[in-house]
Design a protein around this motif. Structure first.
Motif, short mmCIF file in Angstrom:
data_model
loop_
_atom_site.label_atom_id
_atom_site.label_comp_id
_atom_site.label_asym_id
_atom_site.label_seq_id
_atom_site.Cartn_x
_atom_site.Cartn_y
_atom_site.Cartn_z
N CYS A 100 0.84 -1.21 0.00
CA CYS A 100 0.00 0.00 0.00
C CYS A 100 0.87 1.25 0.00
CB CYS A 100 -0.88 0.06 1.24
SG CYS A 100 -1.89 -1.40 1.49
N VAL A 101 0.36 2.29 -0.64
CA VAL A 101 1.01 3.59 -0.55
C VAL A 101 0.04 4.55 0.15
CG1 VAL A 101 1.94 5.54 -1.84
CG2 VAL A 101 2.36 3.22 -2.65
N VAL A 102 0.51 5.24 1.18
CA VAL A 102 -0.34 6.25 1.83
C VAL A 102 0.32 7.61 1.64
CG1 VAL A 102 -1.29 4.61 3.49
CG2 VAL A 102 0.71 5.93 4.13
N ILE A 103 -0.47 8.54 1.12
CA ILE A 103 0.08 9.85 0.75
C ILE A 103 -0.64 10.95 1.52
CG2 ILE A 103 0.46 11.46 -1.17
CD1 ILE A 103 0.34 9.04 -3.04
N GLY A 104 0.14 11.84 2.11
CA GLY A 104 -0.47 12.97 2.82
C GLY A 104 0.06 14.27 2.26
N ALA A 116 -1.56 3.98 8.58
CA ALA A 116 -0.34 3.20 8.31
C ALA A 116 -0.19 2.09 9.34
CB ALA A 116 0.88 4.12 8.32
N ARG A 117 -0.42 2.42 10.60
CA ARG A 117 -0.27 1.41 11.65
C ARG A 117 -1.27 0.28 11.48
NH1 ARG A 117 1.78 5.65 15.31
NH2 ARG A 117 -0.31 6.46 15.63
N GLU A 118 -2.52 0.63 11.18
CA GLU A 118 -3.53 -0.44 11.01
C GLU A 118 -3.20 -1.32 9.81
OE1 GLU A 118 -7.68 0.61 11.02
OE2 GLU A 118 -7.51 1.77 12.87
N LEU A 119 -2.76 -0.70 8.72
CA LEU A 119 -2.43 -1.49 7.52
C LEU A 119 -1.27 -2.43 7.80
CD1 LEU A 119 -2.77 1.21 4.71
CD2 LEU A 119 -4.16 -0.86 4.94
N LYS A 120 -0.27 -1.89 8.48
CA LYS A 120 0.93 -2.68 8.73
C LYS A 120 0.65 -3.80 9.71
CE LYS A 120 5.71 -2.19 9.36
NZ LYS A 120 6.83 -1.46 9.88
N ALA A 121 -0.16 -3.53 10.69
CA ALA A 121 -0.44 -4.51 11.74
C ALA A 121 -1.01 -5.81 11.18
CB ALA A 121 -1.42 -3.92 12.76
N ILE A 122 -1.69 -5.74 10.03
CA ILE A 122 -2.24 -6.98 9.50
C ILE A 122 -1.42 -7.49 8.31
CG2 ILE A 122 -4.60 -6.60 10.33
CD1 ILE A 122 -5.29 -5.81 7.42
N LEU A 144 5.78 8.83 11.45
CA LEU A 144 5.45 8.12 10.22
C LEU A 144 6.58 7.23 9.75
CD1 LEU A 144 3.33 10.75 8.35
CD2 LEU A 144 2.69 8.37 8.75
N SER A 145 7.83 7.64 9.97
CA SER A 145 8.89 6.72 9.52
C SER A 145 8.88 5.45 10.36
CB SER A 145 10.28 7.36 9.46
OG SER A 145 10.48 8.20 10.53
N ALA A 146 8.40 5.55 11.60
CA ALA A 146 8.26 4.34 12.41
C ALA A 146 7.07 3.49 11.95
CB ALA A 146 8.09 4.72 13.88
N ALA A 147 6.00 4.17 11.50
CA ALA A 147 4.78 3.43 11.14
C ALA A 147 4.83 2.82 9.75
CB ALA A 147 3.57 4.37 11.25
N CYS A 148 5.70 3.36 8.87
CA CYS A 148 5.75 2.88 7.49
C CYS A 148 7.02 2.07 7.26
CB CYS A 148 5.75 4.05 6.51
SG CYS A 148 4.34 5.14 6.65
N ASP A 149 7.02 1.23 6.23
CA ASP A 149 8.24 0.52 5.87
C ASP A 149 9.22 1.46 5.21
OD1 ASP A 149 7.63 -2.46 6.43
OD2 ASP A 149 5.82 -1.71 5.43
N GLU A 150 8.68 2.45 4.53
CA GLU A 150 9.53 3.41 3.84
C GLU A 150 8.80 4.74 3.85
OE1 GLU A 150 9.98 2.47 -0.31
OE2 GLU A 150 11.01 4.36 -0.73
N LEU A 151 9.50 5.84 4.07
CA LEU A 151 8.84 7.14 4.06
C LEU A 151 9.60 8.09 3.13
CD1 LEU A 151 6.57 8.97 5.36
CD2 LEU A 151 8.37 9.81 6.88
N VAL A 152 8.89 8.68 2.19
CA VAL A 152 9.51 9.64 1.28
C VAL A 152 8.94 11.02 1.59
CG1 VAL A 152 9.97 10.24 -1.12
CG2 VAL A 152 9.59 7.85 -0.48
#
Ligand SMILES: Cc1cc2nc3c(=O)[nH]c(=O)nc-3n(C[C@H](O)[C@H](O)[C@H](O)COP(=O)(O)OP(=O)(O)OC[C@H]3O[C@@H](n4cnc5c(N)ncnc54)[C@H](O)[C@@H]3O)c2cc1C
Ligand SMILES: Cc1cc2nc3c(=O)[nH]c(=O)nc-3n(C[C@H](O)[C@H](O)[C@H](O)COP(=O)(O)OP(=O)(O)OC[C@H]3O[C@@H](n4cnc5c(N)ncnc54)[C@H](O)[C@@H]3O)c2cc1C
Ligand code: FES
Lengths: 281, 457
Positions: A100-104, A116-122, A144-152
């Motif tokens: 998944c990509v989440v963009i803000g 991001a946390r909910e998506l990653k948790a599953i 967010l860098s903690a919650a995502c696998d990669e943050l740009v």
């Protein structure tokens, strides 16, 4: 009944994070949902996304743009607000998508941590992309860098991270790998433009719409938006919808119903503050 | 004109030219003397027909007799035994279709003004000290009531008086349902709504505002109560589905009335919520909701048109409300239907077509059919359009409770005791019946609460 502010901080230029003691909202809140708050007896009901929860506390993050958000930004720990109702709206479609990509964009970044946390948790792989006009408007990078696998990180002026828009990074990612679902949350115009990138490959893309609301419970129709030619109430049918079906021009038109009243309201608030002296400083 | 001016004359109204300048109450109450005189008109029929027309079974001849004897306190006790919201009902009930419609005196002359007497007693009690009814000893049972409209408030009062521990959950920041956000101040002052709700709360009922059941309280949490009463109302506004409907300045009646009644947009910027102050407003519809919208718009200084597709004699609104609206200068355009809202991004006009009345339809009224060609079309220049074409059952909660059976229109299906398809869940008011009246909501809620009391014995 009043609800107590437990913490209030300016986390970026004119962007504030406020934690409110509201167990009835915090306990059952999910990603994608929002609250309606009213600061005091004469206040307006305004919707704000639930950015995080912690025990009985709910975090909202907002930009001080008008009367109510400015008034909120003046509150400090220990102050109270009159009302907070929620969680409202449909939860995000959190399931095992794959990647998944989440963009803000701008203050929309605030909606990402819980998602991001909910998506990653599953078990999803989550790539975060956040963008703002410049460095001073970026927020929640560490979280967010903690919650995502990669943050740009992107800025329009290149003052930090990639010099350009989240849409540029999204296009790049779509070329490089398979992406299964995308969330884009930010100003309407940013969501409209960014979601064009996922059209060619028909990647499932969600956006969170922010029309003007009153009750937030489906009883007035103020928040009506057109999705695939059908009228929907963003507060109960959304606020997240399939980006590729949204009538963007209709949404943007209905966000600008009261420009004159909004200006007048804010001016009055500033005047009032001057006359009473800064309460909190 | 088919709306009779007599209806207005029989009421105790402030003059139209005065009342359209404010939101204060239009109809004035009876004085003690006139109340007693009116009460003395009651014949005290041995088999009173009026009583059978009351959805909450008030002992009408008995309370009127107390008024006639100058025993206002006793009259209040008798009223409140069956009805905890008498000041509200005295003001908004369609008595002409209920108690007063059945009064034997009505055959030859005017029926006893039961509604005005009910209001008189309730107002008298409020001014002279309110008595809280007795509450039975605690049963230790917990009952959840969803929604604080007339249905929820009535159920809560019945349940609390039976000794149950009652919690009302209300999603808005204020209790009262339509009585708070819909019916305008000039017909039902909010001070009165608050006072009557406070009386019910004083029975020990816990009111939790800002709690959306289905969200703040999950359906599992709800179903864990010993019994549940659902009174979530018919708050879903319908739209016509015509072109231009999303232009800035098009409101559902619910939105317009909520902005003004609940959020006080009429005194913006003192209150923060705005509403467009139309100079010329078109209200679409012919029911009570349309009348209220039109009369509110009028008080905000607009020229107001009311567009209704059938004839004036077919108006579904109470005759008195239509007559009040006409008296206040609302221009009725009957036998016409909007086809398009003009403008962009703001509303600039509304295009309509005239309707011919043809053979009777299934409702027994003539069926409106559009006049063809250019001659049937006309346009009104307006900057606000308010659609008051009906509301459906509130879908939010009902759709979140697994196993709760709903009808085609989304209403919760109940049996004659108010019980739903889930054994310990009951429902009443508009969510069960479809949009109806305050007193019918109260009647069905009372029935359901009595069934709950029976079940919890
Ligand atoms: C579901 C949803 C979630 C939102 N989440 C956030 C968030 O997390 N952070 C954030 O900063 N903002 C969020 N917004 C936008 C936020 O509600 C508005 O910025 C806020 O209402 C502005 O109020 P104001 O009085 O400060 O400004 P105003 O001067 O009244 O208005 C500024 C702008 O905000 C919009 N707005 C005004 N009133 C409302 C209203 N009642 N409902 C919706 N929009 C309104 C208008 O488009 C207006 O142009 C969200 C909106 C929606 C619908
Ligand atoms: C403008 C207008 C004028 C009217 N005038 C009259 C009149 O003069 N006389 C008359 O007799 N009738 C009148 N009516 C009709 C009457 O008001 C209704 O029939 C009556 O209010 C129905 O009562 P209720 O308790 O079923 O629902 P409502 O009054 O609609 O109350 C339902 C309550 O439930 C709450 N709720 C909904 N979902 C949830 C949830 N999930 N969780 C928590 N709370 C929830 C809502 O916020 C609301 O407060 C009028 C209606 C309108 C709209
Ligand atoms: S905000 Fe009223 S229906 Fe959505």
């Amino acid at each position: 009944m009043a609800y107590t502010i437990k913490k209030a901080t300016e986390i970026a230029d004119k962007i504030f994070e406020v934690w409110i003691d509201a167990p009835h909202v915090a306990h059952n809140a999910c990603a994608g949902q929002f609250v309606v708050i009213r600061t005091d007896e004469s206040g307006e009901r305004i919707p704000l996304t639930i950015s995080a929860t912690d025990g009985d506390l709910v975090r909202i993050v907002f930009m001080a743009v008008g009367k109510t958000t400015t008034q909120l930004s003046d509150l400090v720990s220990g102050d109270t607000i009159q009302d907070i109702a929620g969680p409202l709206g449909q939860p995000s479609e959190v399931k095992r998508w794959g990647r998944c990509v989440v963009i803000g964009g701008g203050v929309g970044i605030a909606c990402l941590p819980i998602l991001a946390r909910e998506l990653k948790a599953i078990g999803n792989e989550v790539i975060g992309i956040i963008g703002a006009r410049n460095e001073t408007l970026l927020l929640l990078e560490d979280e967010l860098s903690a919650a995502c696998d990669e943050l740009v990180i992107c800025t329009d002026d290149g003052s930090k991270g990639f010099h350009g828009f989240p849409a540029d990074i999204l296009k790049q990612k779509l070329e490089e790998k398979t992406i299964d679902a995308v969330w884009i949350i930010g100003p309407a115009i940013m969501m409209k433009i960014t979601s064009i990138a996922t059209l060619p490959k028909k990647v499932k893309t969600f956006v969170s719409l922010n029309p003007i609301m009153v009750d937030g419970t489906g009883m007035c129709g103020s928040c009506r938006v057109t999705i695939g030619g059908e009228t929907k109430f963003a507060c109960v049918d959304g606020p997240e919808f399939d980006a590729h079906l949204v009538d963007w021009d209709g949404l943007m038109q209905r966000q600008r119903i009261y420009p004159e009243q909004e200006r007048q309201s804010l001016e009055l608030y500033h005047e009032h503050k001057c006359r009473c002296g800064e309460k909190h400083e | 004109m088919s709306i009779s001016a007599d209806v207005v004359k029989s009421m105790n109204n402030r003059p139209a030219e005065e009342r359209i300048l404010d939101f204060l109450e239009v109809e004035q109450g009876l004085s003690e003397e006139s109340a007693v005189l009116e009460a003395l008109r009651c014949m005290g029929c041995p088999r009173p027909r009026c009583k059978s027309g009351c959805p909450v079974n008030i002992d009408i001849p008995a309370f009127i007799n107390e008024i006639a004897q100058n025993n206002f306190r006793n009259a209040a006790r008798l009223l409140k035994k069956e009805n905890m919201l008498p000041a509200i009902c005295g003001r908004v009930c369609p008595q002409e279709n209920q108690c007063e419609g059945l009064c034997i005196l009505g055959i030859k002359s005017k029926p006893v003004r039961i509604g005005a007497l009910e209001r008189f007693v309730a107002d008298w009690e409020r001014e002279n000290g309110v008595e809280t009814p007795d509450v039975a000893p605690s049963t230790g049972k917990n009952v959840a009531v969803v929604g604080s409209g007339p249905a929820g408030i009535t159920a809560a009062s019945e349940l609390a008086r039976a000794g149950h521990s009652v919690t009302i959950f209300e999603s808005l920041h204020k209790a009262g349902g339509v009585m708070s956000y819909g019916i305008p101040e000039f017909r039902l002052p909010k001070e009165i709504v608050n006072a009557e709700i406070d009386q019910v709360l004083s029975l020990g009922v816990d009111l939790k505002l800002n709690h959306i059941v289905g969200r703040s309280i999950t359906s599992e949490e709800l179903l864990a109560y010993d019994a549940v009463f659902i009174g979530t109302g018919a708050g879903l506004p319908y739209f016509m589905g015509i072109e231009g409907e999303n232009l800035n300045g098009v409101y559902s009646a619910n939105e317009f009335l909520t902005r003004v009644n609940l959020m006080h947009a009429n005194v913006f910027p003192e209150y923060d919520t705005p509403v467009i102050q139309g100079s010329s407003v078109a209200v679409v519809g012919g029911g009570n909701v349309a009348m209220d919208s039109a009369r509110v718009a009028k008080r905000m200084g607009a020229k107001v048109y009311l567009i209704y597709r059938r004839r004036e004699e077919d108006l579904p609104a109470r005759e008195a409300e239509a007559a009040n609206a006409i008296e206040e200068g609302i221009e009725f355009i009957c036998c016409a239907n909007p086809t398009k809202i003009l403008g962009g991004p703001a509303v600039s006009g509304i295009e309509c077509v005239r309707m011919n009345m043809c053979e009777l339809d299934e409702s027994g009224r003539p069926c409106p059919v559009p006049v063809e060609g250019e001659e049937g079309k006309f346009t009104l220049n307006v900057d606000v359009v308010i659609e008051a074409i009906g509301q459906g059952p509130n879908p939010l909660l009902a759709s979140l409770i697994p196993g709760l059976k709903r009808g085609k229109k989304g209403n919760i299906i109940v049996d004659e005791n108010g019980r739903t398809s889930i054994h310990h869940v009951f429902a009443g008011g508009d969510i069960a019946t479809g949009a109806a009246t305050v007193i019918e909501a109260m009647g069905t809620a009372k029935k359901a609460a009595q069934s709950i009391n029976e079940m919890l014995k």
